[in-house]
Design a protein around this motif. Structure first.
Motif, PDB file in Angstrom:
ATOM      1  N   GLY A 263       0.811  -1.223   0.000  1.00 26.41           N
ATOM      2  CA  GLY A 263       0.000   0.000   0.000  1.00 26.41           C
ATOM      3  C   GLY A 263       0.844   1.272   0.000  1.00 26.41           C
ATOM      4  N   ARG A 264       2.142   1.160  -0.377  1.00 25.84           N
ATOM      5  CA  ARG A 264       2.989   2.349  -0.352  1.00 25.84           C
ATOM      6  C   ARG A 264       3.185   2.952  -1.745  1.00 25.84           C
ATOM      7  NH1 ARG A 264       8.200   1.477   1.684  1.00 25.84           N
ATOM      8  NH2 ARG A 264       8.067  -0.740   1.209  1.00 25.84           N
ATOM      9  N   PHE A 265       2.719   2.235  -2.767  1.00 26.06           N
ATOM     10  CA  PHE A 265       2.782   2.791  -4.118  1.00 26.06           C
ATOM     11  C   PHE A 265       1.461   2.481  -4.812  1.00 26.06           C
ATOM     12  CE2 PHE A 265       4.240   3.619  -8.407  1.00 26.06           C
ATOM     13  CZ  PHE A 265       5.140   4.664  -8.218  1.00 26.06           C
ATOM     14  N   ARG A 266       0.933   3.438  -5.546  1.00 25.19           N
ATOM     15  CA  ARG A 266      -0.394   3.239  -6.147  1.00 25.19           C
ATOM     16  C   ARG A 266      -0.320   2.245  -7.300  1.00 25.19           C
ATOM     17  NH1 ARG A 266      -4.796   6.904  -5.267  1.00 25.19           N
ATOM     18  NH2 ARG A 266      -5.566   5.897  -7.163  1.00 25.19           N
ATOM     19  N   GLU A 267      -1.271   1.299  -7.260  1.00 26.61           N
ATOM     20  CA  GLU A 267      -1.260   0.251  -8.275  1.00 26.61           C
ATOM     21  C   GLU A 267      -1.493   0.829  -9.672  1.00 26.61           C
ATOM     22  OE1 GLU A 267      -4.391  -2.643  -7.872  1.00 26.61           O
ATOM     23  OE2 GLU A 267      -2.967  -4.244  -8.373  1.00 26.61           O
ATOM     24  N   ASP A 268      -2.436   1.796  -9.752  1.00 24.13           N
ATOM     25  CA  ASP A 268      -2.756   2.343 -11.085  1.00 24.13           C
ATOM     26  C   ASP A 268      -1.544   3.042 -11.700  1.00 24.13           C
ATOM     27  OD1 ASP A 268      -2.931   4.303  -9.176  1.00 24.13           O
ATOM     28  OD2 ASP A 268      -5.002   4.884  -9.610  1.00 24.13           O
ATOM     29  N   LEU A 269      -0.780   3.766 -10.887  1.00 30.17           N
ATOM     30  CA  LEU A 269       0.422   4.434 -11.409  1.00 30.17           C
ATOM     31  C   LEU A 269       1.472   3.386 -11.773  1.00 30.17           C
ATOM     32  CD1 LEU A 269       2.020   6.987 -12.077  1.00 30.17           C
ATOM     33  CD2 LEU A 269       2.803   7.041  -9.711  1.00 30.17           C
ATOM     34  N   TYR A 270       1.582   2.368 -10.936  1.00 35.26           N
ATOM     35  CA  TYR A 270       2.551   1.306 -11.220  1.00 35.26           C
ATOM     36  C   TYR A 270       2.258   0.673 -12.585  1.00 35.26           C
ATOM     37  CZ  TYR A 270       4.947  -3.168 -10.984  1.00 35.26           C
ATOM     38  OH  TYR A 270       5.728  -4.244 -11.272  1.00 35.26           O
ATOM     39  N   PHE A 271       0.984   0.354 -12.831  1.00 38.65           N
ATOM     40  CA  PHE A 271       0.641  -0.261 -14.118  1.00 38.65           C
ATOM     41  C   PHE A 271       0.934   0.694 -15.273  1.00 38.65           C
ATOM     42  CE2 PHE A 271      -2.378  -3.279 -11.819  1.00 38.65           C
ATOM     43  CZ  PHE A 271      -1.441  -4.297 -11.876  1.00 38.65           C
ATOM     44  N   ARG A 272       0.649   1.970 -15.049  1.00 40.73           N
ATOM     45  CA  ARG A 272       0.847   2.963 -16.107  1.00 40.73           C
ATOM     46  C   ARG A 272       2.342   3.095 -16.435  1.00 40.73           C
ATOM     47  NH1 ARG A 272       1.010   5.186 -19.737  1.00 40.73           N
ATOM     48  NH2 ARG A 272      -0.192   6.787 -20.774  1.00 40.73           N
ATOM     49  N   LEU A 273       3.163   3.092 -15.396  1.00 40.07           N
ATOM     50  CA  LEU A 273       4.603   3.282 -15.600  1.00 40.07           C
ATOM     51  C   LEU A 273       5.274   2.033 -16.159  1.00 40.07           C
ATOM     52  CD1 LEU A 273       5.703   5.138 -12.328  1.00 40.07           C
ATOM     53  CD2 LEU A 273       5.491   6.128 -14.615  1.00 40.07           C
ATOM     54  N   SER A 274       4.782   0.879 -15.726  1.00 44.69           N
ATOM     55  CA  SER A 274       5.517  -0.345 -16.075  1.00 44.69           C
ATOM     56  C   SER A 274       5.039  -0.972 -17.380  1.00 44.69           C
ATOM     57  CB  SER A 274       5.446  -1.354 -14.935  1.00 44.69           C
ATOM     58  OG  SER A 274       4.116  -1.625 -14.643  1.00 44.69           O
ATOM     59  N   VAL A 275       4.378  -0.166 -18.222  1.00 46.50           N
ATOM     60  CA  VAL A 275       3.994  -0.660 -19.551  1.00 46.50           C
ATOM     61  C   VAL A 275       5.232  -1.246 -20.221  1.00 46.50           C
ATOM     62  CG1 VAL A 275       3.174   0.070 -21.829  1.00 46.50           C
ATOM     63  CG2 VAL A 275       2.332   1.207 -19.775  1.00 46.50           C
ATOM     64  N   PHE A 276       6.348  -0.542 -20.084  1.00 42.81           N
ATOM     65  CA  PHE A 276       7.593  -1.022 -20.670  1.00 42.81           C
ATOM     66  C   PHE A 276       8.684  -0.937 -19.610  1.00 42.81           C
ATOM     67  CE2 PHE A 276      11.200  -1.424 -23.401  1.00 42.81           C
ATOM     68  CZ  PHE A 276      10.737  -2.116 -24.503  1.00 42.81           C
TER      69      PHE A 276
END
Ligand code: ATP
Length: 467
Positions: free
Chosen positions: A294-307
């Motif tokens: 819960g220390r990093f937002r999942e939605d941002l993580y998915f957005r950033l880790s596209v590549f």
């Protein structure tokens, strides 16, 4: 170099005085502090450009001091002093926002070299961020790799660079995430626009939003003029968000919004503006784990880790060591204005090849810079290496296992000719290493091949599971 305002922070008065005397001689303005508390009070005045700070001190430690200074928005660049055995702590200090580190006992020439580097960076920062991004964009890193892992990484970088995709570069501290980010920018259609690096861990929480998105005049106490913000400075170019895992949750929400909407709103403004910015982010944290906690937002993580581009630690790509060492020697010698590039004595090469490199390429760069300062008669000898490296690497050298010796050959049924040749090679090389009691240089000599080719082959065999 213009005279820098420097503070030396160490609880050992002798060290403080010796360094201060040298810095004065070199033309710096110097003040001293004997502990973290005293240093913080002095730094709060805001006129110290560089602090040379011991890590281990009673009371506030050096790392804690860096954190406090960052949180208070103090713009001093920290060079941390560390004992070689504690490179891990130096890495932690870099994560907290220190600019560089130097290994004790501190050598005057090396300190001067690091100060010059920081002076250049600070000068550029003060002059113009766009100019800095152009200067940083010079092609001055090594991008020819021997290891299979880095060649694959190079392929990923080449593929993703020309696209508009967001990229997440992961890897241990000092592996070269910043170097990869710059490379992506340089190879992209945005290459002539700014590349703006931001260390998310070094931005004070209360200023982070206005640093990134700007503010209008009067938006908050102290905002006496409008500020553009780093997103708009990077307009048309690339924003490199380093240490993205350090971004507070509230800012993560705002960042996701900006990435998705491609528009930003300055603090205190009613209006949004379009911003055409490519995001490359980097972290040495396990973001997936941070999401789970819960220390990093999942939605941002998915957005950033596209590549995602994962950078392996240096110890897992030993085949790159030789070319990197040659490159860093050449670059270091040029920067120091040496007439010719010193060579490494064979024992030095061996030790450096056997060492584990917890601080990765940054640590290698420091060791090479130090050796360049110390080398006599154009030769780097073992005496020019930090004693701790010699101590750590020597047993590794002797004990390097020659496992898998006879297991690889004969071939399994159905193996292609190429596989069979590989297995045979693997057997011969492993046997030669065993016969030479783990001495790879001798093994390479007996086999009539170069040491770096032997390491490259071994890595290939490891990747293929033959070893
Ligand atoms: N391929 C390379 N060629 C030349 N120098 C390199 C290379 N990779 C890394 N370096 C050098 O190593 C140092 C660390 O690189 P960089 O700052 O990119 O690492 P990082 O992974 O971003 O580290 P951190 O996580 O601590 O910010 C720099 O001084 C850089 O110039």
């Amino acid at each position: 170099m213009k005279s820098l305002d420097v503070m030396v922070i160490d609880d050992e008065p002798v060290i403080c005085q010796m360094l201060a005397a040298h810095l004065l001689k070199a033309g710096c303005n110097v003040v001293q502090a004997g502990n973290g508390e005293e240093a913080f009070e002095r730094l709060s005045k805001g006129d110290i450009e560089v602090a040379i700070c011991d890590i281990k001190m009673p009371g506030i430690s050096g790392i804690e001091l860096v954190r406090q200074a960052r949180a208070a928005g103090i713009d001093t660049s920290f060079i941390m002093m560390t004992a070689f055995a504690s490179v891990d702590t130096a890495i932690e200090a870099m994560q907290a926002g220190a600019a560089d580190y130097i290994v004790k006992p501190v050598r005057n020439e090396e300190l001067q070299h690091r100060l010059l580097k920081i002076n250049d960076m600070r000068g550029l920062r003060a002059e113009n961020r766009v100019l800095r991004s152009l200067v940083q964009g010079r092609r001055e890193d090594q991008f020819e790799f021997n290891s299979a892992a880095m060649r694959e990484l190079g392929r990923l970088v080449d593929k993703v660079s020309p696209t508009a995709s967001t990229v997440l570069v992961t890897g241990e501290s000092g592996t070269g995430k910043g170097v990869v980010a710059r490379r992506i920018h340089q190879q992209s259609p945005r290459a002539n626009a700014p590349f703006i690096p931001v260390n998310c861990g070094a931005l004070p929480d209360n200023l982070i939003e206005s640093e990134l998105f700007g503010h209008v005049k009067g938006a908050f106490t102290g905002a006496d003029k409008a500020r553009k913000g780093l997103f708009l400075e990077a307009d048309g170019g690339t924003l490199f968000l380093d240490e993205i895992g350090e971004l507070p949750l509230m800012m993560q929400v705002k960042l996701l919004h900006v990435i998705e909407e491609k528009s930003i709103r300055a603090v205190g403004s009613e209006q949004s503006r379009r911003a055409d910015v490519r995001i490359v982010a980097a972290t040495n944290r396990d973001l997936a784990q941070m999401v789970a906690e819960g220390r990093f937002r999942e939605d941002l993580y998915f957005r950033l880790s596209v590549f995602q581009i994962p950078l392996p630690p240096l110890r897992e790509r030993r085949a790159d060591l030789m070319p990197l060492m040659a490159f860093l020697l050449q670059r270091g010698a040029e920067r120091m204005g040496l007439a010719r590039v010193p060579s490494l004595e064979p024992e030095v090469e061996e030790l450096l090849l056997a060492y584990q490199w917890p601080g990765n390429v940054r640590e290698l760069e420091h060791v090479i810079d130090r050796a360049l300062i110390l080398a006599d008669r154009g030769q780097v000898s073992c005496a020019d290496l930090p004693p701790q490296i010699v101590k750590d690497a020597t047993p590794l050298l002797a004990a390097q296992p020659a496992e898998g010796v006879d297991g690889a050959w004969p071939a399994s049924p159905g193996d292609s000719l190429r596989d069979q040749v590989r297995r045979f090679e693997c057997t011969l090389i492993s046997r030669a290493i065993r016969d030479a009691d783990g001495d790879r240089r001798l093994a390479a000599q007996k086999l009539g091949m170069g040491l770096s080719s032997l390491y490259r082959k071994q890595e290939e065999f490891e990747t293929l599971g033959l070893l």
